[in-house]
Write a protein that holds these residues in place. Structure first.
Motif, PDB file in Angstrom:
ATOM      1  N   LEU A 292      24.938  42.276  31.288  1.00 45.25           N
ATOM      2  CA  LEU A 292      23.657  42.067  31.957  1.00 45.25           C
ATOM      3  C   LEU A 292      23.818  41.589  33.402  1.00 45.25           C
ATOM      4  CD1 LEU A 292      21.806  40.379  28.974  1.00 45.25           C
ATOM      5  CD2 LEU A 292      21.562  42.733  29.762  1.00 45.25           C
ATOM      6  N   TYR A 293      25.038  41.227  33.794  1.00 43.63           N
ATOM      7  CA  TYR A 293      25.278  40.732  35.149  1.00 43.63           C
ATOM      8  C   TYR A 293      26.479  41.385  35.838  1.00 43.63           C
ATOM      9  CZ  TYR A 293      22.089  36.942  33.885  1.00 43.63           C
ATOM     10  OH  TYR A 293      20.995  36.217  33.477  1.00 43.63           O
ATOM     11  N   SER A 294      27.423  41.935  35.093  1.00 45.74           N
ATOM     12  CA  SER A 294      28.691  42.347  35.685  1.00 45.74           C
ATOM     13  C   SER A 294      28.698  43.784  36.195  1.00 45.74           C
ATOM     14  CB  SER A 294      29.816  42.190  34.656  1.00 45.74           C
ATOM     15  OG  SER A 294      29.619  43.059  33.551  1.00 45.74           O
ATOM     16  N   ARG A 295      27.714  44.575  35.862  1.00 47.55           N
ATOM     17  CA  ARG A 295      27.723  45.990  36.220  1.00 47.55           C
ATOM     18  C   ARG A 295      27.356  46.174  37.701  1.00 47.55           C
ATOM     19  NH1 ARG A 295      27.616  48.085  30.885  1.00 47.55           N
ATOM     20  NH2 ARG A 295      29.063  46.658  29.854  1.00 47.55           N
ATOM     21  N   PHE A 296      27.807  47.299  38.241  1.00 49.44           N
ATOM     22  CA  PHE A 296      27.533  47.579  39.650  1.00 49.44           C
ATOM     23  C   PHE A 296      26.111  48.075  39.885  1.00 49.44           C
ATOM     24  CE2 PHE A 296      32.124  47.435  40.122  1.00 49.44           C
ATOM     25  CZ  PHE A 296      32.275  46.900  41.398  1.00 49.44           C
ATOM     26  N   ALA A 297      25.423  48.540  38.834  1.00 50.33           N
ATOM     27  CA  ALA A 297      24.084  49.089  39.051  1.00 50.33           C
ATOM     28  C   ALA A 297      23.247  49.004  37.785  1.00 50.33           C
ATOM     29  CB  ALA A 297      24.169  50.536  39.528  1.00 50.33           C
ATOM     30  N   TYR A 298      21.938  48.808  37.994  1.00 56.23           N
ATOM     31  CA  TYR A 298      20.938  48.763  36.921  1.00 56.23           C
ATOM     32  C   TYR A 298      19.749  49.590  37.380  1.00 56.23           C
ATOM     33  CZ  TYR A 298      23.817  44.803  35.480  1.00 56.23           C
ATOM     34  OH  TYR A 298      24.884  44.017  35.106  1.00 56.23           O
ATOM     35  N   SER A 299      18.857  49.926  36.445  1.00 57.43           N
ATOM     36  CA  SER A 299      17.720  50.758  36.846  1.00 57.43           C
ATOM     37  C   SER A 299      16.508  50.502  35.960  1.00 57.43           C
ATOM     38  CB  SER A 299      18.093  52.245  36.796  1.00 57.43           C
ATOM     39  OG  SER A 299      17.883  52.800  35.517  1.00 57.43           O
ATOM     40  N   THR A 300      15.417  51.206  36.287  1.00 55.84           N
ATOM     41  CA  THR A 300      14.189  51.113  35.492  1.00 55.84           C
ATOM     42  C   THR A 300      14.130  52.173  34.400  1.00 55.84           C
ATOM     43  OG1 THR A 300      13.057  52.505  37.127  1.00 55.84           O
ATOM     44  CG2 THR A 300      12.852  50.116  37.389  1.00 55.84           C
ATOM     45  N   THR A 301      15.161  53.026  34.290  1.00 57.65           N
ATOM     46  CA  THR A 301      15.157  54.060  33.256  1.00 57.65           C
ATOM     47  C   THR A 301      16.403  54.030  32.382  1.00 57.65           C
ATOM     48  OG1 THR A 301      16.166  55.716  34.714  1.00 57.65           O
ATOM     49  CG2 THR A 301      13.759  55.618  34.657  1.00 57.65           C
ATOM     50  N   SER A 302      17.304  53.097  32.638  1.00 59.84           N
ATOM     51  CA  SER A 302      18.523  53.009  31.831  1.00 59.84           C
ATOM     52  C   SER A 302      18.944  51.560  31.724  1.00 59.84           C
ATOM     53  CB  SER A 302      19.660  53.831  32.460  1.00 59.84           C
ATOM     54  OG  SER A 302      20.055  53.256  33.684  1.00 59.84           O
ATOM     55  N   GLY A 303      19.566  51.241  30.596  1.00 64.61           N
ATOM     56  CA  GLY A 303      20.060  49.890  30.399  1.00 64.61           C
ATOM     57  C   GLY A 303      21.561  49.906  30.296  1.00 64.61           C
ATOM     58  N   PRO A 304      22.220  48.792  30.496  1.00 62.94           N
ATOM     59  CA  PRO A 304      23.667  48.763  30.339  1.00 62.94           C
ATOM     60  C   PRO A 304      24.063  48.967  28.878  1.00 62.94           C
ATOM     61  CG  PRO A 304      22.815  46.537  30.608  1.00 62.94           C
ATOM     62  CD  PRO A 304      21.673  47.471  30.868  1.00 62.94           C
ATOM     63  N   THR A 305      25.245  49.504  28.687  1.00 61.73           N
ATOM     64  CA  THR A 305      25.787  49.618  27.341  1.00 61.73           C
ATOM     65  C   THR A 305      26.185  48.227  26.846  1.00 61.73           C
ATOM     66  OG1 THR A 305      27.975  50.026  28.281  1.00 61.73           O
ATOM     67  CG2 THR A 305      26.638  51.953  27.696  1.00 61.73           C
TER      68      THR A 305
ATOM     69  N   ARG B  24      34.895  42.668  35.329  1.00 60.59           N
ATOM     70  CA  ARG B  24      34.425  42.121  36.608  1.00 60.59           C
ATOM     71  C   ARG B  24      33.693  40.823  36.307  1.00 60.59           C
ATOM     72  NH1 ARG B  24      29.365  44.391  39.985  1.00 60.59           N
ATOM     73  NH2 ARG B  24      29.960  43.910  42.135  1.00 60.59           N
ATOM     74  N   ARG B  25      34.219  39.725  36.805  1.00 60.35           N
ATOM     75  CA  ARG B  25      33.598  38.428  36.527  1.00 60.35           C
ATOM     76  C   ARG B  25      32.970  37.861  37.812  1.00 60.35           C
ATOM     77  NH1 ARG B  25      31.846  35.706  32.593  1.00 60.35           N
ATOM     78  NH2 ARG B  25      32.929  33.795  33.086  1.00 60.35           N
ATOM     79  N   ARG B  26      33.712  37.040  38.529  1.00 61.76           N
ATOM     80  CA  ARG B  26      33.144  36.441  39.738  1.00 61.76           C
ATOM     81  C   ARG B  26      33.061  37.486  40.848  1.00 61.76           C
ATOM     82  NH1 ARG B  26      32.428  31.269  41.068  1.00 61.76           N
ATOM     83  NH2 ARG B  26      33.776  30.550  39.372  1.00 61.76           N
ATOM     84  N   ILE B  27      31.874  37.619  41.421  1.00 60.43           N
ATOM     85  CA  ILE B  27      31.619  38.602  42.473  1.00 60.43           C
ATOM     86  C   ILE B  27      31.505  37.876  43.805  1.00 60.43           C
ATOM     87  CG2 ILE B  27      30.035  40.379  43.316  1.00 60.43           C
ATOM     88  CD1 ILE B  27      29.173  40.768  40.363  1.00 60.43           C
TER      89      ILE B  27
END
Length: 579
Positions: A403-416, A437-440
């Motif tokens: 919920l936080y580590s991914r490079f991209a999110y959207s209004t039509t798809s959720g993270p796996t 990917r932890r600390r950004i």
């Protein structure tokens, strides 16, 4: 009705740029009454608990029942805040309050769920004070104060939780029961909030860099609403926050799926409504009404209700949308969206002509390290700054948080889910161990790009590799995403893997530089939007320092452009230049 519950039809009338008018105030009221009617079927005989169906939380059934009472009370309070109570909701909540404070409710303790619920009880009492609190026997008022003060005398979690005692203190002061204890609770919360500010209207949810929907439904809502009810200036950068936040909704009303507690669903619209109610907004009243109405309708049209009750999930029930603290009544923090009802029938929020604004737009937010890309009614949020890693956890924690580590999110798809192939992610595989990917560490955001770096973290079997890091840039044009990753210090035998969007719609990921293999991998647990998902994946064997480039598209096709030239330009502006 077989799962889905009928909800008020917002009608088929239209205004310029839309085919329907979003919910009127009357329909918001009807929706609140419908939700409350369904929830009250599960009230205990003494009305102190609403024991809603669903998996119990880790806090226990008494805490879950209190949560049912408190969070639905919030909806009832916003619905009756002007004194209109034809269904006698407040009479029921008054009876439950009298019973609960006789020792039925669990006591408030350090970092415990009852502290969370105390804020909803306190805010509900404040909003309905002339019709509920002022009519209670003094003995019930005293017991209620004694229970609520537990929130002032115990330790909150080190994040937005400090606004639970803040809200309790605000009510006690409004009820003429303030003192040094209440003043200290409010002062402490605001001091912390100022320290969490990162710019562009965004606060981190506690120390570190955790940016999510808690900005709107907690960190702005509680202090801004308190100031508004007191007739004081709002000091939480709410207007600035809404300048970017309003873009994080799709044309269909869907909020961007990122961060935790997403089962709160249309609570995501509460900040939009609060801005309209208080006047602290850059949006027109008609635009605000369209946003909050389409967000409410989005969820009600997609199975959010099971036999009239909000289920634990996103559209319908969805286990991966939940946190360990989620209980049967947790979704009723969605009640915060009904803050819109503080605007009376003659308020411009309800009388102005509805405005739908679906323009394509890109907005960089250097403070939180985010890049917003809105195109053809779909919003993508590119993440180069939000990681939910607490400072005390250090650089080496190996737990991945989708919920936080991914490079991209959207209004039509959720993270796996964390147990499936990660979407929108770059990982390095060394001796069979895959990095997360932890600390950004943000490197900048401007115009149409955002950049960051991170140290690849492996599990306990693979120690940190000295000097190993990944510098990343996302640059966007129209619906295209240029993803550049510079891997520094890769040891021999390293394999790099890059993934794209997890969806059941065509969403290609095309290698531009460095990638030598391509395939698609299945995420059998799917996402909040689809039962199963296919994730495009690029691979390459690398060593030393190498720059890897790809183009991604969500629900579209890759344009025929000179991506190598664009890569050189964006590198000059960011990692190689003055970014």
């Amino acid at each position: 009705m077989g799962g889905r519950q009928a909800v008020p039809d917002p009608g088929a009338r239209g205004t310029k740029g839309t085919h329907r008018v979003s919910y009127s105030r009357e329909q918001w009221v009807e929706t609140a009454d419908s939700l409350l009617t369904a929830a009250w079927r599960y009230a205990s005989p003494d009305q102190a608990f609403l024991d809603l169906p669903g998996r119990p939380s880790r806090s226990g059934v008494r805490s879950d029942g209190l949560e049912g009472y408190a969070r639905t009370f919030l909806a009832a309070a916003f619905r009756t805040a002007h004194g209109d109570d034809p269904h006698n909701w407040l009479e029921r909540y008054a009876a439950g309050l009298a019973a609960g404070t006789k020792g039925e409710w669990p006591e408030i303790f350090d970092v415990g769920q009852p502290m969370v619920e105390s804020a909803s009880v306190a805010l509900g009492l404040r909003l309905t004070k002339p019709w509920l609190w002022d009519k209670l026997p003094e003995s019930v008022q005293d017991r209620t104060e004694a229970w609520l003060r537990g929130a002032l005398r115990h330790v909150p979690a080190a994040n937005n939780w400090y606004f639970f005692p803040y809200t309790v203190a605000s009510f006690l002061e409004a009820a003429g029961r303030g003192d040094d204890e209440t003043r200290q609770a409010k002062r402490r919360a605001m001091e912390l909030l100022h320290g969490w500010y990162r710019g562009d209207g965004w606060y981190s949810d506690g120390d570190g860099r955790a940016f999510d929907h808690y900005n709107g439904w907690a960190l702005h809502l509680y202090p801004a609403l308190d100031a508004f009810l007191d007739g004081k200036p709002i000091t939480t950068h709410l207007k600035e926050h809404l300048e970017s936040f309003h873009l994080l909704f799709g044309a269909d009303g869907a909020p961007v799926y990122f961060g935790r507690s997403l089962t709160y669903r249309f609570a995501a619209a509460s900040a939009i409504a609060l801005g309209a109610v208080t006047g602290e907004t850059p949006l027109s009243p008609g635009h605000s009404r369209h946003l909050i109405g389409t967000t409410l309708k989005y969820f009600l049209d997609r199975g959010a209700l099971t036999d009239g009750v909000l289920s634990l999930g996103w559209h319908g029930p969805h286990e991966a949308s939940l946190q360990p603290y989620s209980g049967p009544a947790s979704p009723y923090w969605a009640s915060k969206a009904f803050v819109c009802l503080l605007a009376g029938p003659d308020h411009p929020l309800w009388t102005a002509q509805e405005e739908r604004q679906d323009e394509n737009r890109t907005l960089a937010l250097p403070g939180p390290g985010l890049l917003i890309q809105r195109h053809n009614g779909v919003t993508r949020l590119h993440n180069h700054g939000s990681d939910h890693v607490r400072p005390f956890e250090g650089e080496h924690a190996t737990e991945d948080d989708p919920l936080y580590s991914r490079f991209a999110y959207s209004t039509t798809s959720g993270p796996t889910s964390k147990h499936n192939v990660p979407d929108n992610h770059i990982s390095l595989v060394i001796r069979g161990d895959r990095s997360v990917r932890r600390r950004i560490h943000p490197l900048g955001a401007r115009d149409n790009w955002a950049a960051s770096w991170h140290r690849p973290v492996f599990d306990a079997h693979q120690p940190m590799v000295p000097g190993l890091r990944i510098e990343s840039v996302t640059a966007v044009w129209d619906d295209q995403e240029l993803r550049i990753h510079r891997v520094i210090g890769a040891p021999p035998g390293t394999r790099a893997e890059l993934t794209g969007w997890a969806t059941d719609l065509p969403s290609p990921l095309v290698g531009v530089r460095g990638w030598t293999g391509a395939d698609r991998r299945t995420a059998p647990q799917g996402t909040a939007f689809t039962g199963t998902a296919s994730v495009p994946t690029l691979t390459a064997d690398i060593e030393g320092t190498v720059t890897l480039v790809a183009v991604a598209v969500l629900n579209g096709t890759v344009a025929d452009e000179d991506w190598e030239a664009r890569t050189a330009e964006i590198l000059r502006l960011t990692l190689d230049g003055d970014g």
